[in-house]
Design a protein around this motif. Structure first.
Motif, mmCIF file in Angstrom:
data_model
loop_
_atom_site.group_PDB
_atom_site.id
_atom_site.type_symbol
_atom_site.label_atom_id
_atom_site.label_comp_id
_atom_site.label_asym_id
_atom_site.label_seq_id
_atom_site.Cartn_x
_atom_site.Cartn_y
_atom_site.Cartn_z
ATOM 1 N N LEU A 567 0.835 -1.192 0.000
ATOM 2 C CA LEU A 567 0.000 0.000 0.000
ATOM 3 C C LEU A 567 0.870 1.242 0.000
ATOM 4 N N PRO A 568 0.505 2.268 -0.757
ATOM 5 C CA PRO A 568 1.260 3.506 -0.739
ATOM 6 C C PRO A 568 1.168 4.158 0.628
ATOM 7 N N ASP A 569 2.216 4.933 0.938
ATOM 8 C CA ASP A 569 2.224 5.590 2.230
ATOM 9 C C ASP A 569 1.306 6.799 2.226
ATOM 10 N N LYS A 570 1.120 7.381 3.405
ATOM 11 C CA LYS A 570 0.195 8.488 3.534
ATOM 12 C C LYS A 570 0.674 9.712 2.788
ATOM 13 N N GLY A 571 1.998 9.893 2.749
ATOM 14 C CA GLY A 571 2.511 11.062 2.053
ATOM 15 C C GLY A 571 2.214 11.023 0.576
ATOM 16 N N SER A 572 2.447 9.870 -0.041
ATOM 17 C CA SER A 572 2.149 9.750 -1.466
ATOM 18 C C SER A 572 0.659 9.827 -1.719
ATOM 19 N N ALA A 573 -0.138 9.275 -0.799
ATOM 20 C CA ALA A 573 -1.590 9.365 -0.965
ATOM 21 C C ALA A 573 -2.055 10.807 -0.889
ATOM 22 N N GLN A 574 -1.486 11.545 0.077
ATOM 23 C CA GLN A 574 -1.883 12.943 0.204
ATOM 24 C C GLN A 574 -1.478 13.727 -1.031
ATOM 25 N N ASN A 596 -5.276 8.083 3.656
ATOM 26 C CA ASN A 596 -4.844 6.802 4.220
ATOM 27 C C ASN A 596 -5.172 5.671 3.265
ATOM 28 N N PRO A 597 -4.633 4.487 3.512
ATOM 29 C CA PRO A 597 -4.839 3.357 2.589
ATOM 30 C C PRO A 597 -6.265 2.861 2.509
ATOM 31 N N ASP A 598 -7.158 3.359 3.341
ATOM 32 C CA ASP A 598 -8.548 2.889 3.295
ATOM 33 C C ASP A 598 -9.215 3.190 1.964
ATOM 34 N N ILE A 599 -8.698 4.182 1.230
ATOM 35 C CA ILE A 599 -9.265 4.474 -0.095
ATOM 36 C C ILE A 599 -9.051 3.283 -1.018
ATOM 37 N N LEU A 600 -7.831 2.775 -1.022
ATOM 38 C CA LEU A 600 -7.540 1.605 -1.855
ATOM 39 C C LEU A 600 -8.258 0.371 -1.338
ATOM 40 N N ARG A 601 -8.327 0.215 -0.047
ATOM 41 C CA ARG A 601 -9.025 -0.936 0.512
ATOM 42 C C ARG A 601 -10.509 -0.911 0.161
ATOM 43 N N SER A 602 -11.067 0.267 0.145
ATOM 44 C CA SER A 602 -12.477 0.368 -0.233
ATOM 45 C C SER A 602 -12.685 -0.098 -1.662
ATOM 46 N N TRP A 603 -11.757 0.277 -2.549
ATOM 47 C CA TRP A 603 -11.882 -0.179 -3.943
ATOM 48 C C TRP A 603 -11.727 -1.693 -4.025
ATOM 49 N N ILE A 604 -10.807 -2.248 -3.264
ATOM 50 C CA ILE A 604 -10.589 -3.702 -3.302
ATOM 51 C C ILE A 604 -11.855 -4.437 -2.875
#
Length: 1271
Positions: A567-574, A596-604
Motif C-alpha cells: 500500500l502507498p504511504d500516507k505522504g504519497s496518498a496525500q 490513508n490506505p482505506d481508499i484503496l481498501r475500499s476499492w478492493i
C-alpha cells in the motif's frame, strides 16, 4: 576525301574547345586572385561602423562573385562535354568514331551515367550503379593491359593531380572524384545514389588505394571557414556518406587481410571520430559506421586496431563528462564484438562486465548523464536503448505472446516461487527503472518522459508477468494520471498510446492482466479510471474470462488488502489527492481527505463481487470463488483478532489474516454491503435453478452461517463491536431459526418458502451487526412469524420467554406484513430483495387489513401533525376515502397552492428544527448557552477560526443532504419499495377482489403525485403498475366480493376525472381505468343490473355539451360505444336531442360523430340484439322521426365550414346504411317530407338510392305517389 575532311574538322573543333576551356580556367583563377586582393585592401582600410558596413557589403560581393564563378564553371563543363561527344556524319560510308589517335580500340566511359544516380527510383539508381561499375572495370582492364599508355577520349576530364591514384585509369579517377563530390549534394536522392556507386566501385575495383581515398575525401569535402549553413552541412553529411561507403565496401578489411599491420584502420577511426566531434547529430551515424567496419573485421583486428586507436580511448574517457551516449553505445557494441574486458572501457563499463554488474546502482548512476542526452534524436529512439535492453534480458528467453496459464494453481505457484533467473532479472529491472526511468527521465522534461514511455514499450514484449511490478511503478502511474487528466497536455497522445500498448500486452496473458490492474489501482488508490477519464481498469477487468484468471485476480486483491508493504504511504496518498483535488470523483465513498490506505481498501472490497459481471461460469466454479470472497469479507468486515494479526483455525484448516492497521468503519461498512450483495446474488442464481439444484445443503447461505458460527467459537477472534443484550439475543435467535429452517429444507418441506425465509434471516442478521439497536425488535418479530408460518417445526423452544398462546393475537399474515414494512425504510437493496422474495411466496395469504396497511403507506403524505389529534386524522382519512379522487365542482379554488403552502410550512418547520439542532451542536462545541448575549462566547481568534470551519462543514453537509436524505425523499423511497410489493401482489392476484381495495388508493396517490412538485417518479411508478398489472391484464376481479355499487361509484369518479383533469397523463389513466371498470362490470353483472352506467355517461355528455370547462375527448366516448354498443343504444335519443337543440356547430358536429359511431357499430354487424331491451331494429324505429327531423334540419341549414359539411355527409351515409340494414326504408320515406326527400336526394346524388336500396317492397312509383299526396 570527304571523310578525311570531316574527321579533320572534328579534331580541329575539339582542339579549339580544349583551348577555350583552358583559357576560361585561367581567367577564373586570375579573377579569384584579384577579388581576394581587392577584399583584403577594403578590409584593411575600414574601421568602426564603416568597417561593419564594408564587411556586410563584402559578403554580398563574395556571394555575387561566387555565383558568377559557378556559372563560369558550369559553362566550362558543358563545353568539355560537348567537345567529347562525336558528331554524326552523313555520307556514303558508315559512322566514323570520334577520336582515333591510336590503332588500339578502347572502350569509352560515358559520364551521362551519373545523372541516374540521383534518381528517386531505387531501381534506376541500382541500374546506374551496375552500368557504372561495368564500364569502369572495362576501362581499368584496358588501361592495365596497355600499361597505362592507352589514350581515352575522356582522359582530360580534369587536370592531372597527384592523388595517389596513378594505378587507376583517368576515367576511374574522375569517377571517384565525381562520386565523392556527389555524396555532398542535397538534390533529390543524390547522396544515396552516389554513396551506393562509391561503395560498389571501391568494393569491386581492387587497384584503388584506401589511404588515397581517405585523403581524397578530406580534400574534396573540406569544410572551410567561409562555408556556412546548408553548404557546410552538405559537406559534413557528404563526408559521413563517403566514410560509410568506404566501410561498407569492405576495402579496409581487405587491406588488413593483406597486411595485418596496416595503419588504415586507425586512420579511418581517427577521421570518423573527428567528424563525429564536429556536430552532435553526426555522432550516432559515425558510431554506426565504425560498428559496420568492426563487423567486417575479425575479432583480432578489432582488438589490435580498433580498440587501440588513440582517439577512441580519449573518446571513451571523456564520455561521462561530455554526456556522450554514442560513446557508451560504441563501447557496448565493441565490447560485445571483442568479448573481452579491455582497459579502454574501464571508465565507462564495469569490469568484469556482466549484466548484473552493469545494472547496479553505482554503474547506472554514472551512466545516467549519458542516457539523459539520448533525447536529441527524438522521435526516433537512440540505438543505445535496444542494446541495453538486450543486455538486461540476456539470460531470459523471449516470451511467446498468448502463453497464458491454463491452471490457477500453476499461476499461483509461478507467482510465489520465482526462478533464480527471474529473481536476478527482477533485481536488475528494479535498479534500472528506479534510477533511470523513475529517477531521471520521468522527473525531467516532456521529451524525456516521452522517451521513458518508449523505453517501457521496448521492455514490454520480453517482460515476464512476475516482473511487471518493477516497470509499473508509483511514479509512472502518477505521471500517466497527471498527463491524462487534461486533454490539452503535450504528452496526452503519447500516454494514450502507451496505455493502448500496455492493454494489448496485458490481454495476452492472465498473469499480466492481473498484474497491470493491481499496479494501476494500487498506485492510484483505486481511482485510475476516475482521474484519467478512461475505462482502462474496467476494460481490463472485463477481459478476465476464465475461472482460473478470476481466482488469481481475487487472491491478488486479497493479498494487496492485507499486505501493508504493497500500500502507498500516507505522504504519497496525500500528494495524489492534492494533485487531483479539482477532479470530480464518480464514487464519493472512496474520497478520504486524510490520504490513508482505506481508499484503496475500499476499492478492493468493492471490486471483489464485481468479477462475475463479465463472466459466465459453471455453478461449482462460481460457488468456489464466491466462498473465498465471502470468507475474506466476513473476516475483514465482521471480526478482529485480539492476539496478533494471524490466527490458525484447525476446524477450517486455514490461516486467517488481518492487516497491521485496523480497517476503518467505512471499509467495514463496504464489507457488509458486499456480503449482502453476494448473498443476494446467490439467492437469485439459485432461484433460477431447478428444484433439485436449488435446495442444496452447501449453498452459499448455509456456508456463510457455518463459517460465521465457527469464527464466533474461536477464542482469539471476536466481533468488531460488542453487542448489546437485545442485539445479542436477536443475533442468537436468528442463528437458531436459520439452522432449523435449514433442517426443514433438507427434508424438502415447503422448500421455496423456507429457502427465501432463510436468506431473509441471514440478511437481517447482518443488519443487526451493522446497525446496533435498530433491528433487534424486528428480528424477534420475524422469528415469531417463522414459527407461525412453518407449523412443521418440531423443535420449537419450549423454554422461550414468549407466550405462544394465540388467543387474541392478530393474523399471521398481518404480523408478517407489518414486520416487512418495518424493515423496508432503512434496509439495503439486498435486504429489500429478500423481503420481496418472501412476500412473493406469502402474498396469496394476505388479508384486507394487511393490504390496507401497505396502501396507507403509499397514500401517506408529510403533513404537520402537532396541530391535529388522532380523531381528526381519522375523520380526514374517512373523508378522503369518500372522495378519493379529490374532485370538486368548483375549479376556481387552487388546491395545489394550498398543498404547496402546507408543504412550505412543514419544510420551514423542518428547517427551523434543523437550524436549532445545528445551533445546539454549535453551542456544545463553543461551550456557551444558546441564549447568551456574548456573541463570541469568550473565544479567542484561533477558536473562532475553528468554529467558522466547523459551521462551514455543517452547512456543507446540510446542502449535500438536501436532495437525498430529507424526510420527503426517504418517504418517497419507502413508498417505491412498498409499491414493489404491491406489484408482486397484483401480478399474482389480478383476479382477486382485493384488487378493488388497492385500486382507489393507487389512483388517489397517482393524482396527488402529479399535483405535488417533485413526485413525478412516484406517479410514473404507479401508472406503470396500473397499466401492466391491471388494465392490460387478461384477468380481472370476479366473484361474490365484487360489488356493483362500489364499481359504479368509482366509474363515475373516473369519468369525471377524465373530463376535468388538466394533465394529460392523469386524463389518460382515468380513461384506461374507466375501460377496466366497465370490463369488470360487464363480466360480473347483466345489463339489467347496470342501470346507472348509461345515466353516468349521459351526465358526462350533458356536461360536455353544456359546460365549456369540460375537457372530455369524444374519442374516449366513441371507444366506449365500440366496446360496449348497448351503452350507445341507450344514449341514441339523447344525442339526437342534443344535435337538434344545440346552437354551436362544433358541438353539433361532435354529437353527429358520436351518433355516427353508434350507427357504424350497427351497420358493421359487431353489435347484436339487446337481450334485455328492444333490439337494434327497435331502437332505430323508435328514433326514426327524430332522426328524420335532424336530417331535415341539417339540409335546411348547412354548415359554414367545408370540413364540417364533410362530417355531415358521412353522417347521412351512415344513417341511410343503418336504415337500409334495418329495412326501414319505407318508414323513412314516409317520415321524411317530400321537399326534404328531394333535398336529400340532390344532396347525396347518385348515392342516395343505392344506399336506401328499397328492400322493403316500396317501389319508386309508391314514393312518387306519396309525394303527390303530400302536395
Amino acid at each position: 576525301m570527304g571523310s578525311k575532311r570531316e574527321s579533320h574538322s572534328i579534331s580541329v573543333e575539339a582542339m579549339e574547345g580544349k583551348k577555350n576551356a583552358s583559357e576560361g580556367k585561367k581567367r577564373l583563377k586570375k579573377q579569384r586572385r584579384e577579388d581576394a586582393e581587392v577584399l583584403g585592401r577594403d578590409n584593411e582600410g575600414k574601421e568602426g561602423g564603416d568597417g561593419i558596413a564594408v564587411a556586410q557589403k563584402s559578403d554580398m560581393e563574395k556571394k555575387k562573385k561566387r555565383k558568377q564563378m559557378d556559372k563560369e564553371r558550369h559553362r566550362i563543363k558543358s563545353a568539355e562535354t560537348k567537345e567529347l561527344v562525336p558528331k554524326k556524319v552523313t555520307g556514303p560510308s558508315d559512322q566514323v568514331p570520334a577520336l582515333q589517335p591510336s590503332s588500339k580500340s578502347v572502350q569509352g566511359f560515358h559520364i551521362d551515367i551519373f545523372r541516374d544516380l540521383s534518381s528517386v527510383e531505387v531501381s534506376a539508381r541500382e541500374s546506374a550503379v551496375e552500368a557504372l561499375v561495368k564500364e569502369l572495370q572495362k576501362v581499368q582492364e584496358a588501361y592495365e593491359k596497355s600499361g597505362g599508355t592507352v589514350y581515352e577520349g575522356n582522359s582530360q576530364l580534369e587536370a592531372e593531380k597527384d592523388e595517389g591514384l596513378k594505378s587507376c585509369a583517368p576515367s576511374l579517377r574522375y569517377a571517384l572524384r565525381r562520386l565523392i563530390r556527389g555524396v555532398s549534394s542535397s538534390r533529390e536522392c543524390a547522396r544515396q545514389g552516389f554513396a551506393l556507386g562509391l561503395t560498389a566501385v571501391l568494393g569491386t575495383i581492387q587497384c584503388i588505394n584506401t589511404d588515397s581515398i581517405l585523403e581524397l575525401i578530406d580534400n574534396l569535402l573540406e569544410v572551410s571557414s567561409s562555408m556556412k549553413g546548408q553548404e557546410a552541412r552538405d559537406c559534413l553529411l557528404g563526408r559521413l556518406f563517403a566514410y560509410g561507403a568506404l566501410a561498407r565496401s569492405g576495402r579496409v578489411a581487405h587491406d588488413w587481410s593483406l597486411n595485418n599491420k596496416t595503419s588504415t584502420i586507425k586512420e579511418f577511426i581517427r577521421v570518423v571520430i573527428s567528424l563525429a566531434d564536429k556536430k552532435s547529430y553526426l555522432r550516432e551515424p559515425a558510431v554506426s559506421i565504425i560498428l559496420e567496419l568492426a563487423d567486417t573485421l575479425p575479432v583480432d583486428a578489432v582488438t589490435a586496431h580498433v580498440l587501440e586507436a588513440p582517439v577512441l580511448a580519449d573518446w571513451f574517457d571523456k564520455a561521462i563528462s561530455n554526456e556522450n551516449p554514442d560513446a557508451l553505445y560504441l563501447a557496448l557494441k565493441l565490447r560485445e564484438k571483442a568479448s573481452v574486458d579491455n582497459k579502454i572501457f574501464c571508465k565507462l563499463l564495469p569490469s568484469p562486465f556482466t549484466p548484473s554488474n552493469l545494472f547496479t546502482p553505482d554503474c547506472l548512476s554514472s551512466l545516467v548523464p549519458c542516457l539523459k542526452e539520448t533525447t536529441f534524436c527524438q522521435p526516433r529512439m537512440h540505438s543505445v536503448w535496444p542494446v541495453l535492453v538486450n543486455i538486461l534480458f540476456s539470460d531470459v528467453s523471449l516470451q511467446k505472446d498468448g502463453a497464458a496459464c491454463s491452471d490457477s494453481t500453476q499461476a499461483l505457484k509461478k507467482c510465489r516461487k520465482l526462478s533464480s533467473t527471474e529473481k536476478n532479472l527482477s533485481k536488475r529491472l528494479d535498479y534500472f527503472c528506479s534510477l533511470v526511468i523513475d529517477g531521471s527521465l520521468l522527473m525531467s522534461s516532456h521529451d524525456r518522459k516521452h522517451l521513458a514511455f518508449d523505453i517501457l514499450l521496448l521492455l514490454l514484449p520480453r517482460l515476464p508477468a512476475s516482473c511487471s511490478k518493477a516497470i509499473l511503478s508509483y511514479k509512472l502511474i502518477q505521471c500517466l494520471m497527471d498527463i491524462l487528466s487534461t486533454k490539452d497536455s503535450w504528452l496526452y497522445k503519447a500516454a494514450q498510446y502507451f496505455l493502448q500498448e500496455l492493454s494489448k500486452w496485458a490481454e495476452r496473458d492472465v498473469d499480466r492482466l492481473v498484474a497491470v490492474i493491481i499496479a494501476l489501482q494500487q498506485h492510484s488508490f483505486g481511482r485510475f479510471d476516475c482521474i484519467t477519464h478512461t475505462h482502462m481498469v474496467k476494460d481490463l477487468v472485463s477481459k478476465i474470462n476464465s475461472a482460473s484468471g478470476c481466482m488469481l485476480f481475487v487472491q491478488s486483491l486479497m493479498s494487496l488488502f492485507i499486505d501493508e508493504n504493497g500500500l502507498p504511504d500516507k505522504g504519497s496518498a496525500q500528494a495524489t489527492i492534492e494533485s487531483s483535488e479539482m477532479i470530480t470523483l464518480d464514487d464519493s465513498s472512496y474520497t478520504d481527505s486524510s490520504g490513508n490506505p482505506d481508499i484503496l481498501r475500499s476499492w478492493i472490497v468493492d471490486s471483489l463481487p464485481r468479477v462475475f459481471k463479465y463472466l459466465t461460469l459453471e455453478l461449482e466454479e462460481k460457488l468456489h470463488i464466491q466462498r473465498e470472497i465471502l470468507k475474506f469479507l466476513t473476516v475483514q468486515g465482521l471480526f478482529t483478532a485480539s492476539l496478533g494479526r494471524e490466527v490458525t483455525s484447525f476446524e477450517l484448516q486455514e490461516k486467517l489474516k488481518w492487516p497491521k492497521t485496523d480497517s476503518s468503519g467505512n471499509v467495514r461498512k463496504i464489507c457488509f454491503q458486499q456480503l449482502q450483495l453476494i448473498l443476494a446474488d446467490a439467492e437469485k442464481s439459485m432461484g433460477t435453478k431447478s428444484e433439485s439444484d436449488m435446495f442444496r445443503t452447501d449453498d452459499l447461505g448455509s456456508y456463510f452461517m457455518h463459517f460465521l458460527d465457527t469464527l464466533c467459537n474461536i477464542p482469539s477472534v471476536s466481533l468488531f463491536r460488542s453487542l448489546s443484550k437485545e442485539d445479542e439475543e436477536a443475533f442468537k435467535k436468528l442463528q437458531s431459526m436459520e439452522s432449523r429452517l435449514l433442517k426443514m429444507e433438507e427434508r424438502e418441506i415447503d422448500g421455496s418458502k423456507v429457502y427465501t425465509m432463510r436468506f431473509l434471516l441471514i440478511q437481517l442478521l447482518l443488519q443487526v451487526l451493522l446497525k446496533p439497536g435498530e433491528f433487534s425488535e424486528t428480528a424477534s418479530e420475524l422469528v415469531i412469524c417463522c414459527k407461525k408460518a412453518f407449523v412443521t417445526l418440531t423443535d420449537l423452544d419450549s423454554n422461550d420467554e414468549e407466550d405462544d398462546d394465540d388467543t387474541g393475537s392478530p393474523a399471521f399474515m398481518d404480523v408478517l406484513v407489518d414486520t416487512l414494512l418495518s424493515l423496508l425504510p432503512q434496509s439495503s437493496a439486498p435486504l429489500v430483495f429478500s423481503i420481496e422474495q418472501v412476500f412473493k411466496f406469502f402474498c396469496d395469504q394476505i388479508t384486507e387489513s394487511g393490504l390496507v396497511s401497505m396502501l396507507r403507506v403509499v397514500k401517506k403524505d408529510l403533513k404537520p401533525s402537532r396541530h391535529r389529534s388522532v380523531t381528526d386524522e381519522e375523520e380526514i382519512d374517512d373523508d378522503d376515502e369518500d372522495d378519493f379522487l379529490g374532485i370538486e365542482e368548483s375549479e376556481d379554488v387552487d388546491q395545489a397552492g394550498d398543498s404547496d403552502g402546507d408543504q412550505s410550512e412543514s419544510s420551514s418547520e423542518d428547517e427551523d428544527a434543523g437550524e436549532s439542532a445545528d445551533q445546539e451542536v454549535a453551542a456544545n462545541v463553543i461551550g456557551a448557552p444558546l441564549g447568551s448575549d456574548d456573541s463570541d462566547g469568550g473565544m479567542d481568534d484561533e477558536e473562532m477560526f475553528r468554529m467558522d470551519s466547523y459551521l462551514a462543514q455543517i452547512f456543507k453537509d446540510r446542502k449535500n443532504a438536501a436532495g437525498s436524505d430529507t424526510a420527503q425523499s426517504q418517504l418517497v423511497l419507502f413508498k417505491l419499495r412498498v409499491l414493489s410489493l404491491l406489484e408482486i401482489f397484483l401480478h399474482k392476484n389480478a383476479g382477486n377482489p382485493l384488487v378493488l381495495v388497492a385500486y382507489p388508493y393507487l389512483v388517489k396517490t397517482f393524482v396527488n403525485a402529479y399535483a405535488t412538485e417533485g413526485s413525478e417518479q412516484l406517479g410514473q411508478r404507479i401508472a406503470g403498475i396500473l397499466q401492466k398489472k391491471l388494465f392490460k391484464s387478461k384477468d380481472y376481479p370476479k366473484g361474490d366480493g365484487v360489488q356493483s355499487s362500489l364499481l359504479e361509484t368509482q366509474l363515475e369518479k373516473s369519468l369525471r376525472l377524465s373530463s376535468r383533469s388538466r394533465q394529460k397523463v392523469v386524463s389518460i389513466l382515468a380513461q384506461n381505468s374507466s375501460f377496466w371498470i366497465l370490463k369488470i362490470l360487464h363480466g360480473n353483472f347483466s345489463r339489467k343490473e347496470l342501470p346507472r352506467v348509461p345515466d353516468m355517461l349521459q351526465s358526462l355528455l350533458d356536461d360536455y355539451f353544456n359546460n365549456k370547462k369540460s375537457r372530455l375527448k369524444s374519442g374516449f366516448i366513441k371507444e366506449i360505444f365500440r366496446r360496449y354498443p348497448w351503452t350507445g343504444h341507450r344514449l341514441f335519443s339523447f344525442l339526437l336531442e342534443k344535435c337538434t337543440s344545440t346552437k354551436s356547430e362544433y358541438r353539433m358536429t361532435e354529437a353527429l360523430a358520436l351518433i355516427e359511431s353508434i350507427l357504424k357499430t350497427w351497420v358493421s354487424g359487431k353489435t347484436h340484439v339487446d337481450e334485455d331491451a328492444p333490439g337494434g331494429l327497435q331502437f332505430l324505429r323508435e328514433n326514426l322521426l327524430p332522426l328524420c327531423s335532424l336530417m331535415q334540419q341539417l339540409l335546411s341549414k348547412p354548415m359554414s365550414k367545408g370540413s364540417r359539411r364533410s362530417d355531415v355527409r358521412r353522417f347521412f351515409i351512415s344513417a341511410l346504411q343503418a336504415i337500409a340494414r334495418s329495412k326501414l326504408g319505407e318508414a323513412f320515406c314516409k317520415a321524411l317530407r317530400p321537399d326534404a326527400y328531394a333535398a336529400c336526394e340532390s344532396y347525396l346524388g347518385d348515392k342516395f338510392r343505392p344506399l336506401l336500396k328499397f328492400d322493403d317492397g316500396v317501389s319508386e312509383k309508391n314514393v312518387h305517389r306519396e309525394e303527390k299526396k303530400s302536395c
